[in-house]
Design a protein around this motif. Structure first.
Motif, mmCIF file in Angstrom:
data_model
loop_
_atom_site.group_PDB
_atom_site.id
_atom_site.type_symbol
_atom_site.label_atom_id
_atom_site.label_comp_id
_atom_site.label_asym_id
_atom_site.label_seq_id
_atom_site.Cartn_x
_atom_site.Cartn_y
_atom_site.Cartn_z
ATOM 1 N N SER A 241 -1.679 -26.834 13.833
ATOM 2 C CA SER A 241 -1.407 -26.448 12.442
ATOM 3 C C SER A 241 -0.069 -25.729 12.323
ATOM 4 C CB SER A 241 -2.534 -25.551 11.913
ATOM 5 O OG SER A 241 -3.776 -26.232 11.920
ATOM 6 N N ASP A 242 0.226 -24.844 13.273
ATOM 7 C CA ASP A 242 1.506 -24.135 13.238
ATOM 8 C C ASP A 242 2.676 -25.106 13.380
ATOM 9 O OD1 ASP A 242 0.390 -21.646 12.858
ATOM 10 O OD2 ASP A 242 0.446 -21.082 14.967
ATOM 11 N N SER A 243 2.577 -26.021 14.338
ATOM 12 C CA SER A 243 3.662 -26.994 14.530
ATOM 13 C C SER A 243 3.812 -27.902 13.315
ATOM 14 C CB SER A 243 3.406 -27.833 15.782
ATOM 15 O OG SER A 243 3.587 -27.060 16.944
ATOM 16 N N LEU A 244 2.691 -28.381 12.792
ATOM 17 C CA LEU A 244 2.735 -29.251 11.611
ATOM 18 C C LEU A 244 3.363 -28.544 10.424
ATOM 19 C CD1 LEU A 244 -0.702 -31.106 11.508
ATOM 20 C CD2 LEU A 244 1.551 -32.190 11.393
ATOM 21 N N ARG A 245 2.984 -27.288 10.228
ATOM 22 C CA ARG A 245 3.516 -26.536 9.084
ATOM 23 C C ARG A 245 5.043 -26.481 9.141
ATOM 24 N NH1 ARG A 245 1.297 -22.097 10.275
ATOM 25 N NH2 ARG A 245 3.133 -20.882 10.915
ATOM 26 N N ARG A 246 5.562 -26.299 10.332
ATOM 27 C CA ARG A 246 7.008 -26.187 10.498
ATOM 28 C C ARG A 246 7.691 -27.554 10.428
ATOM 29 N NH1 ARG A 246 5.032 -21.843 14.902
ATOM 30 N NH2 ARG A 246 4.932 -20.087 13.443
ATOM 31 N N GLU A 247 7.025 -28.593 10.943
ATOM 32 C CA GLU A 247 7.614 -29.930 10.913
ATOM 33 C C GLU A 247 7.619 -30.525 9.506
ATOM 34 O OE1 GLU A 247 5.528 -32.393 13.688
ATOM 35 O OE2 GLU A 247 6.043 -31.139 15.423
ATOM 36 N N LEU A 248 6.596 -30.203 8.714
ATOM 37 C CA LEU A 248 6.437 -30.837 7.399
ATOM 38 C C LEU A 248 7.077 -30.049 6.264
ATOM 39 C CD1 LEU A 248 2.728 -32.049 7.721
ATOM 40 C CD2 LEU A 248 4.819 -33.362 8.092
ATOM 41 N N ARG A 249 7.544 -28.863 6.563
ATOM 42 C CA ARG A 249 8.156 -28.051 5.505
ATOM 43 C C ARG A 249 9.291 -28.773 4.776
ATOM 44 N NH1 ARG A 249 10.089 -21.712 6.040
ATOM 45 N NH2 ARG A 249 10.817 -21.489 3.877
ATOM 46 N N PRO A 250 10.171 -29.506 5.469
ATOM 47 C CA PRO A 250 11.255 -30.191 4.740
ATOM 48 C C PRO A 250 10.763 -31.233 3.737
ATOM 49 C CG PRO A 250 11.740 -30.098 7.088
ATOM 50 C CD PRO A 250 10.316 -29.678 6.928
ATOM 51 N N PHE A 251 9.512 -31.699 3.911
ATOM 52 C CA PHE A 251 8.979 -32.739 3.029
ATOM 53 C C PHE A 251 8.100 -32.175 1.916
ATOM 54 C CE2 PHE A 251 9.258 -34.393 7.422
ATOM 55 C CZ PHE A 251 10.352 -35.224 7.245
ATOM 56 N N GLY A 252 7.971 -30.840 1.876
ATOM 57 C CA GLY A 252 7.179 -30.222 0.821
ATOM 58 C C GLY A 252 5.682 -30.273 1.049
ATOM 59 N N VAL A 253 5.252 -30.669 2.252
ATOM 60 C CA VAL A 253 3.823 -30.705 2.578
ATOM 61 C C VAL A 253 3.461 -29.389 3.264
ATOM 62 C CG1 VAL A 253 2.017 -31.862 3.903
ATOM 63 C CG2 VAL A 253 3.831 -33.208 2.815
ATOM 64 N N THR A 254 2.518 -28.647 2.697
ATOM 65 C CA THR A 254 2.117 -27.365 3.276
ATOM 66 C C THR A 254 0.899 -27.546 4.177
ATOM 67 O OG1 THR A 254 0.637 -26.746 1.463
ATOM 68 C CG2 THR A 254 2.963 -26.162 1.232
ATOM 69 N N VAL A 255 0.755 -26.633 5.122
ATOM 70 C CA VAL A 255 -0.386 -26.650 6.047
ATOM 71 C C VAL A 255 -0.998 -25.257 6.074
ATOM 72 C CG1 VAL A 255 -1.181 -27.082 8.403
ATOM 73 C CG2 VAL A 255 0.702 -28.441 7.448
ATOM 74 N N SER A 256 -2.267 -25.172 5.755
ATOM 75 C CA SER A 256 -2.999 -23.908 5.809
ATOM 76 C C SER A 256 -4.196 -24.059 6.739
ATOM 77 C CB SER A 256 -3.504 -23.492 4.423
ATOM 78 O OG SER A 256 -2.433 -23.247 3.535
ATOM 79 N N VAL A 257 -4.621 -22.945 7.311
ATOM 80 C CA VAL A 257 -5.814 -22.915 8.152
ATOM 81 C C VAL A 257 -6.867 -22.061 7.461
ATOM 82 C CG1 VAL A 257 -6.770 -22.115 10.344
ATOM 83 C CG2 VAL A 257 -4.542 -23.238 10.298
ATOM 84 N N VAL A 258 -8.076 -22.589 7.348
ATOM 85 C CA VAL A 258 -9.214 -21.821 6.856
ATOM 86 C C VAL A 258 -10.100 -21.503 8.058
ATOM 87 C CG1 VAL A 258 -11.310 -21.883 5.450
ATOM 88 C CG2 VAL A 258 -9.152 -22.727 4.514
#
Length: 296
Positions: A171-188
């Protein structure tokens, strides 16, 4: 002055949630539909879909055959959603599906560890890959569900904790990789909540020890049984509800600026605080009673 956080309206937006046949996933799927989302609810059997539809209140819930351990089903489900969206993007993907495999690590077979990781990590990873093109179109959101054991690994839940730690890292890696595309990643991160998964956990754990070679099983049987009894009492005492979990998932999907992590329940908040502030030796000392052999 009270500053209100702006919310994203669910109307006209679509989400996919895995593991919606029962428990937390079912509660979240029904709640997301209730507040206005179109919901594709991942189920493993047609009967599960029929039960979901019987509780659907707004006609916006669509059962989706989706076993995250089956790559062909993952691809077919993503194709079905893409066809239904007809060029529109997907607003949310909630990776809720998962199992919990307890047991002393010395007793656990490689096959059971692989099943744990396949369901909670590899399957979720493949699901994310399948839906990312649709999520980029909508500049949407990924919500990955872990638990308090994604921060603190308890004895006898090492396989489950390994899967949750891995999902936190992805989730941490995805959040950083997808930030330029406007896709957010959260963990519940839900804590102890009484759902069917805990009933299955005790039996699955007992089977692990019973199937181990007897000299090894003898070492662990009594402390592990005591752990399972203690765990069951903790779950029964928990006041955290599936509805609280469902509302937290909705918050991650509708808050204008979603947080990276959403703990659900006081036990998760305490575990996260302990992981950040306490030395490993102190945490180990606190957990020592779990693994201490019982006399007699």
């Amino acid at each position: 002055m009270i500053r209100r956080t702006r919310r994203i309206t669910p109307a006209g937006r679509t989400v996919v949630i895995t593991g919606a046949s029962s428990g937390l996933g079912k509660a979240a799927a029904l709640h997301l539909e209730r507040i206005g989302f179109q919901v594709f609810a991942g189920i493993r059997a047609p009967a599960d879909g029929a039960r979901l539809l019987a509780e659907s209140s707004a006609g916006r819930l669509h059962p989706l055959r989706l076993d995250v351990t089956e790559p062909d089903q993952i691809r077919q489900a993503a194709d079905e959603v893409a066809e239904r969206l007809d060029g529109e993007g997907l607003w949310g993907l909630v990776n809720n599906a998962g199992i919990a495999q307890p047991g002393p690590l010395e007793c656990l077979s490689a096959e059971l560890l692989q099943r744990q990781l396949t369901t909670n990590v590899i399957g979720q990873f493949q699901t994310i890959q399948a839906y990312l093109p649709l999520l980029r179109v909508a500049r949407g959101r990924i919500v990955n569900v872990t638990s308090g054991l994604g921060r603190v690994a308890l004895p006898y839940l090492g396989a489950y904790a390994a899967a949750q730690f891995a999902k936190e890292a992805l989730s941490d890696s995805l959040r950083r990789e997808l930030r330029p595309f406007g896709v957010t990643v959260s963990v519940v991160q839900p804590g102890a909540i009484r759902t069917p998964i805990w009933d299955k956990l005790a039996q699955a754990g007992a089977d692990v020890v019973d199937c181990a070679p007897e000299p090894t099983a003898t070492v662990y049987r009594e402390p592990f049984r005591a752990f399972l009894r203690h765990n069951a009492r903790q779950v029964r005492r928990s006041r955290t509800t599936p509805q609280q979990y469902a509302r937290t998932v909705a918050r991650a999907l509708t808050t204008a600026r979603p947080r990276t992590r959403y703990p659900v329940g006081p036990d998760v908040r305490i575990a996260s605080l302990a992981a950040r502030l306490l030395p490993d030796s102190l945490v180990d000392r606190h957990l020592a009673a779990i693994v201490r052999p019982r006399d007699g």
